[in-house]
Design a protein around this motif. Structure first.
Motif, short mmCIF file in Angstrom:
data_model
loop_
_atom_site.label_atom_id
_atom_site.label_comp_id
_atom_site.label_asym_id
_atom_site.label_seq_id
_atom_site.Cartn_x
_atom_site.Cartn_y
_atom_site.Cartn_z
N ILE A 197 71.46 103.99 3.15
CA ILE A 197 70.98 103.98 4.53
C ILE A 197 70.53 105.39 4.91
CG2 ILE A 197 71.59 103.62 6.96
CD1 ILE A 197 73.59 101.55 6.12
N ARG A 198 69.31 105.53 5.28
CA ARG A 198 68.80 106.83 5.71
C ARG A 198 68.87 106.92 7.24
NH1 ARG A 198 63.37 107.72 1.98
NH2 ARG A 198 64.43 107.65 -0.06
N SER A 249 68.19 89.72 0.87
CA SER A 249 67.95 90.94 1.65
C SER A 249 69.24 91.69 1.95
CB SER A 249 67.25 90.59 2.96
OG SER A 249 68.09 89.77 3.77
N GLY A 270 67.68 94.24 10.63
CA GLY A 270 66.92 95.48 10.76
C GLY A 270 67.10 96.32 9.50
N PRO A 271 67.38 97.61 9.64
CA PRO A 271 67.50 98.48 8.46
C PRO A 271 68.91 98.57 7.90
CG PRO A 271 67.51 99.81 10.45
CD PRO A 271 67.38 98.38 10.90
N VAL A 272 69.89 97.83 8.48
CA VAL A 272 71.28 97.99 8.03
C VAL A 272 71.75 96.73 7.30
CG1 VAL A 272 71.85 99.62 9.86
CG2 VAL A 272 72.23 97.19 10.24
N ARG A 295 70.62 91.77 5.64
CA ARG A 295 70.27 92.86 6.55
C ARG A 295 69.86 92.35 7.94
NH1 ARG A 295 69.30 98.00 4.62
NH2 ARG A 295 69.64 98.22 2.36
N ARG A 304 64.76 105.50 13.68
CA ARG A 304 64.76 104.04 13.70
C ARG A 304 66.14 103.48 13.40
NH1 ARG A 304 63.61 100.07 9.65
NH2 ARG A 304 62.96 98.08 10.61
N THR A 305 66.77 103.97 12.33
CA THR A 305 68.11 103.46 11.98
C THR A 305 69.16 103.89 12.99
OG1 THR A 305 68.47 105.38 10.55
CG2 THR A 305 67.59 103.37 9.52
#
Length: 334
Positions: free
Chosen positions: A97-98, A28, A33-35, A31, A102-103
């Motif tokens: 990364i968008r 993953s 979360g999203p980072v 990661r 959330r991010t």
């Protein structure tokens, strides 16, 4: 203590920086979360900059009456700088990364948390520092007061002993020579052995015994002097403030001799466990106890020293009734 604090900081920050590699997997991209893990670690370095930059530079330099406004201005600027660095890092190194709602919580919120923790840490640090400085000031003040009180003891004691020696000299007594030798031993103790914080109780007892012996040389059989001084078990390291007990004995000889048909002075010292008990009893003639300039210096001095060194660890009882003066002092020796 300093090395412990440094080690604690290294442990905490090391755990935070390497957290993705402990709780996530290579599949993953480590990661949280999203980072990605690497972004999390690099962001941790930015958080360290916020934490230490505020705690050890901005706060000490700017948080004062003159520059407080600059300090308040620096906090949002510090956060804006961290946000800009994270955005640049995400754009250049982590384009996948968008940035969305959330991010953004994962990317920007930790900077605010690091700043808040740094503010709390700095205030706690200041509180500990203020308490330490206050204790150091109190200790310095205590030492100054003790030096002053000790400086009073020596001339007061010397005045009384020299008065005794003058009496022997006037009588052309053959006891003058041993009295002078005894005085030299007492002076050696006062000048060299009693300059530290505390002395072994056995040494202090030897000093008291020499002083009593000096008085016996002076008065001979004219005064009934009873003394029983015991340090108890010599294997235990009992210590005591030097020259703490002598003023009570001096007071007994000062006021318990003149105008008394059969002068009697009783001195007892005993140690039971970690408690020392000291008693001095003497008779006096109430109508003839005139005051002079040195009267009362010794007892006032010793009361002040007891309050400074044995606060809540001593009890001093003084009975003064019908021509009988009786002091009882109990104190913790350890």
């Amino acid at each position: 203590m300093r090395y412990f604090n440094i080690s604690l900081h290294v442990l905490i920050w090391g755990s935070l920086l390497l957290l993705p590699y402990f709780i996530s997997t290579p599949q993953s991209d480590y990661r949280i979360g999203p980072v990605p893990g690497l972004f999390f670690t690099l962001s941790g370095l930015i958080h360290m900059g916020i934490f230490y930059g505020h705690a050890f530079y901005l706060y000490p330099k700017l948080y004062n009456r003159r520059l407080w406004w600059l300090y308040l201005l620096s906090l949002p600027l510090l956060l804006a700088l961290s946000f800009g660095l994270k955005s640049l890092m995400a754009t250049v190194w982590f384009p996948d990364i968008r940035i969305n709602e959330r991010t953004a919580r994962f990317i920007y919120a930790p900077s605010v948390g690091a700043l808040i923790i740094s503010i709390v840490y700095r205030n706690v640090l200041n509180k500990f520092k203020a308490e330490k400085e206050q204790k150091e000031r109190q200790a310095a003040q205590l030492q100054t007061e003790l030096k002053f009180l000790r400086s009073q003891v020596n001339p007061h004691f010397l005045f009384n002993v020299l008065t005794n020696l003058v009496a022997l000299a006037r009588k052309k007594s053959d006891r003058l020579e041993p009295a002078l030798i005894m005085l030299s031993d007492l002076m050696r103790y006062m000048l060299y052995d009693s300059q530290g914080k505390k002395v072994p109780l056995q040494k202090e007892i030897g000093y008291l015994e020499s002083y009593i012996a000096l008085q016996k040389l002076r008065f001979g059989s004219d005064v009934e002097i009873y003394s029983d001084l015991s340090a108890g078990d010599n294997d235990h390291p009992y210590t005591i403030e030097p020259m703490l007990l002598i003023p009570f004995i001096e007071n007994a000889f000062k006021h318990g001799i003149d105008y008394i048909a059969q002068p009697e002075i009783s001195i007892r010292l005993a140690v039971d466990g970690d408690e020392l008990r000291f008693e001095v009893i003497n008779r006096y003639q109430p109508q003839s106890t005139g005051k002079d300039e040195s009267s009362g210096i010794g007892l006032t001095n010793v009361k002040a020293r007891l309050e400074l060194l044995y606060r809540n660890r001593h009890k001093l009882i003084i009975h003064d009734r019908d021509g009988l003066f009786h002091i009882t002092l109990t104190l913790k020796t350890r």
